[in-house]
Scaffold this motif. Sequence first.
Motif, PDB file in Angstrom:
ATOM      1  N   MET A  57       0.839  -1.023   0.064  1.00 29.89           N
ATOM      2  CA  MET A  57       0.020  -0.068  -0.063  1.00 29.89           C
ATOM      3  C   MET A  57       0.882   1.403   0.007  1.00 29.89           C
ATOM      4  SD  MET A  57      -3.113   0.748   2.688  1.00 29.89           S
ATOM      5  CE  MET A  57      -3.575   2.577   2.741  1.00 29.89           C
ATOM      6  N   THR A  58       0.439   2.306  -0.791  1.00 33.75           N
ATOM      7  CA  THR A  58       1.281   3.613  -0.776  1.00 33.75           C
ATOM      8  C   THR A  58       1.283   4.194   0.440  1.00 33.75           C
ATOM      9  OG1 THR A  58       0.850   3.770  -3.363  1.00 33.75           O
ATOM     10  CG2 THR A  58       1.492   5.711  -1.971  1.00 33.75           C
ATOM     11  N   ASN A  59       2.271   5.001   0.962  1.00 34.19           N
ATOM     12  CA  ASN A  59       2.068   5.820   2.016  1.00 34.19           C
ATOM     13  C   ASN A  59       1.618   7.307   1.664  1.00 34.19           C
ATOM     14  OD1 ASN A  59       2.824   7.530   4.223  1.00 34.19           O
ATOM     15  ND2 ASN A  59       4.921   7.232   4.009  1.00 34.19           N
ATOM     16  N   PRO A  60       0.228   7.436   2.332  1.00 36.85           N
ATOM     17  CA  PRO A  60      -0.287   8.628   1.992  1.00 36.85           C
ATOM     18  C   PRO A  60       0.536   9.890   2.288  1.00 36.85           C
ATOM     19  CG  PRO A  60      -1.400   7.509   4.112  1.00 36.85           C
ATOM     20  CD  PRO A  60      -0.208   6.776   3.327  1.00 36.85           C
ATOM     21  N   ASN A  61       1.470   9.981   3.236  1.00 37.89           N
ATOM     22  CA  ASN A  61       2.164  10.914   3.379  1.00 37.89           C
ATOM     23  C   ASN A  61       3.140  11.380   2.333  1.00 37.89           C
ATOM     24  OD1 ASN A  61       1.043  11.530   5.879  1.00 37.89           O
ATOM     25  ND2 ASN A  61       2.490  10.245   7.116  1.00 37.89           N
ATOM     26  N   ALA A  62       3.466  10.163   1.391  1.00 35.65           N
ATOM     27  CA  ALA A  62       4.329  10.675   0.385  1.00 35.65           C
ATOM     28  C   ALA A  62       3.743  11.775  -0.770  1.00 35.65           C
ATOM     29  CB  ALA A  62       4.604   9.269  -0.408  1.00 35.65           C
ATOM     30  N   PHE A  63       2.470  11.991  -0.642  1.00 35.17           N
ATOM     31  CA  PHE A  63       1.878  12.980  -1.373  1.00 35.17           C
ATOM     32  C   PHE A  63       1.815  14.176  -0.818  1.00 35.17           C
ATOM     33  CE2 PHE A  63       0.090   8.634  -2.615  1.00 35.17           C
ATOM     34  CZ  PHE A  63       0.882   8.886  -4.012  1.00 35.17           C
ATOM     35  N   ILE A  64       2.277  14.334   0.391  1.00 37.20           N
ATOM     36  CA  ILE A  64       2.066  15.555   1.305  1.00 37.20           C
ATOM     37  C   ILE A  64       3.580  16.431   1.237  1.00 37.20           C
ATOM     38  CG2 ILE A  64       1.625  16.775   3.386  1.00 37.20           C
ATOM     39  CD1 ILE A  64      -0.231  14.452   3.955  1.00 37.20           C
ATOM     40  N   LEU A  65       3.562  17.678   0.748  1.00 38.72           N
ATOM     41  CA  LEU A  65       4.720  18.350   0.672  1.00 38.72           C
ATOM     42  C   LEU A  65       4.607  19.495   1.500  1.00 38.72           C
ATOM     43  CD1 LEU A  65       4.977  18.497  -3.279  1.00 38.72           C
ATOM     44  CD2 LEU A  65       6.574  17.004  -1.640  1.00 38.72           C
ATOM     45  N   ARG A  66       5.762  19.846   2.043  1.00 36.45           N
ATOM     46  CA  ARG A  66       5.783  21.017   3.398  1.00 36.45           C
ATOM     47  C   ARG A  66       6.461  22.074   2.394  1.00 36.45           C
ATOM     48  NH1 ARG A  66       5.161  19.739   8.229  1.00 36.45           N
ATOM     49  NH2 ARG A  66       5.335  17.448   8.829  1.00 36.45           N
ATOM     50  N   ALA A  67       6.170  23.350   2.816  1.00 36.10           N
ATOM     51  CA  ALA A  67       6.518  24.534   1.919  1.00 36.10           C
ATOM     52  C   ALA A  67       7.879  24.518   1.894  1.00 36.10           C
ATOM     53  CB  ALA A  67       6.071  25.836   2.726  1.00 36.10           C
ATOM     54  N   GLU A  68       8.796  24.116   2.822  1.00 32.13           N
ATOM     55  CA  GLU A  68      10.191  24.138   2.782  1.00 32.13           C
ATOM     56  C   GLU A  68      10.463  23.196   1.653  1.00 32.13           C
ATOM     57  OE1 GLU A  68       8.585  23.144   5.780  1.00 32.13           O
ATOM     58  OE2 GLU A  68       8.506  25.314   6.522  1.00 32.13           O
ATOM     59  N   GLN A  69      10.124  21.982   1.359  1.00 33.18           N
ATOM     60  CA  GLN A  69      10.404  21.155   0.204  1.00 33.18           C
ATOM     61  C   GLN A  69      10.101  21.836  -1.319  1.00 33.18           C
ATOM     62  OE1 GLN A  69       7.780  18.067   1.970  1.00 33.18           O
ATOM     63  NE2 GLN A  69       9.372  16.571   1.387  1.00 33.18           N
ATOM     64  N   ILE A  70       8.906  22.549  -1.040  1.00 34.21           N
ATOM     65  CA  ILE A  70       8.523  23.161  -2.300  1.00 34.21           C
ATOM     66  C   ILE A  70       9.572  24.413  -2.764  1.00 34.21           C
ATOM     67  CG2 ILE A  70       6.819  24.592  -3.648  1.00 34.21           C
ATOM     68  CD1 ILE A  70       4.928  22.898  -1.781  1.00 34.21           C
ATOM     69  N   ALA A  71       9.813  25.082  -1.849  1.00 34.31           N
ATOM     70  CA  ALA A  71      10.844  25.984  -2.010  1.00 34.31           C
ATOM     71  C   ALA A  71      12.236  25.763  -2.305  1.00 34.31           C
ATOM     72  CB  ALA A  71      10.938  27.128  -0.584  1.00 34.31           C
ATOM     73  N   ALA A  72      12.779  24.514  -1.819  1.00 35.59           N
ATOM     74  CA  ALA A  72      14.092  24.195  -2.068  1.00 35.59           C
ATOM     75  C   ALA A  72      14.206  23.701  -3.548  1.00 35.59           C
ATOM     76  CB  ALA A  72      14.091  22.901  -0.915  1.00 35.59           C
ATOM     77  N   ASP A  73      13.211  23.179  -4.215  1.00 34.49           N
ATOM     78  CA  ASP A  73      13.189  22.745  -5.491  1.00 34.49           C
ATOM     79  C   ASP A  73      13.055  23.961  -6.537  1.00 34.49           C
ATOM     80  OD1 ASP A  73      14.496  20.574  -4.693  1.00 34.49           O
ATOM     81  OD2 ASP A  73      12.643  19.239  -4.908  1.00 34.49           O
ATOM     82  N   GLN A  74      12.765  25.104  -5.965  1.00 31.07           N
ATOM     83  CA  GLN A  74      12.318  26.144  -6.923  1.00 31.07           C
ATOM     84  C   GLN A  74      13.133  26.383  -8.120  1.00 31.07           C
ATOM     85  OE1 GLN A  74      10.273  29.223  -5.002  1.00 31.07           O
ATOM     86  NE2 GLN A  74      10.657  30.752  -6.558  1.00 31.07           N
ATOM     87  N   GLN A  75      13.086  26.669  -9.189  1.00 32.52           N
ATOM     88  CA  GLN A  75      13.781  26.965 -10.502  1.00 32.52           C
ATOM     89  C   GLN A  75      13.122  28.427 -10.941  1.00 32.52           C
ATOM     90  OE1 GLN A  75      13.663  23.702 -12.837  1.00 32.52           O
ATOM     91  NE2 GLN A  75      15.449  22.665 -11.717  1.00 32.52           N
ATOM     92  N   SER A  76      14.042  29.218 -11.609  1.00 31.38           N
ATOM     93  CA  SER A  76      13.557  30.294 -12.175  1.00 31.38           C
ATOM     94  C   SER A  76      13.859  30.128 -13.568  1.00 31.38           C
ATOM     95  CB  SER A  76      13.999  31.670 -11.726  1.00 31.38           C
ATOM     96  OG  SER A  76      14.076  31.916 -10.236  1.00 31.38           O
ATOM     97  N   PHE A  77      12.912  30.689 -14.389  1.00 32.09           N
ATOM     98  CA  PHE A  77      13.024  30.622 -15.982  1.00 32.09           C
ATOM     99  C   PHE A  77      12.155  31.778 -16.548  1.00 32.09           C
ATOM    100  CE2 PHE A  77       9.908  27.664 -14.364  1.00 32.09           C
ATOM    101  CZ  PHE A  77       8.932  27.707 -15.310  1.00 32.09           C
ATOM    102  N   SER A  78      12.582  31.957 -18.016  1.00 34.02           N
ATOM    103  CA  SER A  78      11.793  32.764 -18.818  1.00 34.02           C
ATOM    104  C   SER A  78      11.542  31.998 -20.184  1.00 34.02           C
ATOM    105  CB  SER A  78      12.517  34.211 -18.845  1.00 34.02           C
ATOM    106  OG  SER A  78      13.665  34.101 -19.374  1.00 34.02           O
ATOM    107  N   HIS A  79      10.793  32.908 -20.991  1.00 36.10           N
ATOM    108  CA  HIS A  79      10.485  32.300 -22.454  1.00 36.10           C
ATOM    109  C   HIS A  79      11.607  33.273 -23.265  1.00 36.10           C
ATOM    110  CE1 HIS A  79       9.018  31.539 -26.180  1.00 36.10           C
ATOM    111  NE2 HIS A  79       8.300  30.297 -25.555  1.00 36.10           N
ATOM    112  N   PRO A  80      12.320  32.480 -23.975  1.00 39.91           N
ATOM    113  CA  PRO A  80      13.476  33.210 -24.758  1.00 39.91           C
ATOM    114  C   PRO A  80      12.863  34.171 -25.920  1.00 39.91           C
ATOM    115  CG  PRO A  80      13.076  30.986 -25.657  1.00 39.91           C
ATOM    116  CD  PRO A  80      12.493  31.108 -24.275  1.00 39.91           C
TER     117      PRO A  80
END
Length: 68
Positions: A1-24
């Motif tokens: 069975m899948t761990n239901p907590n695997a689908f919960i992200l904390r704000a710190e996790q989201i911010a840690a992988d943040q990337q910036s980009f723009s359209h050329p």
Amino acid sequence: MTNPNAFILRAEQIAADQQSFSHPWNSNSELSGTQLGRKVGLQRTGVNFIRVPPGKESFIYHSHHAND
């Protein structure tokens, strides 16, 4: 069975992988965000958290002719 907590992200996790980009082709394009779907293991669906700063744009004007 899948761990239901695997689908919960904390704000710190989201911010840690943040990337910036723009359209050329749009010099006023500026985005920053995180690919949430990949972080929770989704393979066929994209879920993104994106921020566009005030006064900036996301991409160039475009339209979609079909669904993925």
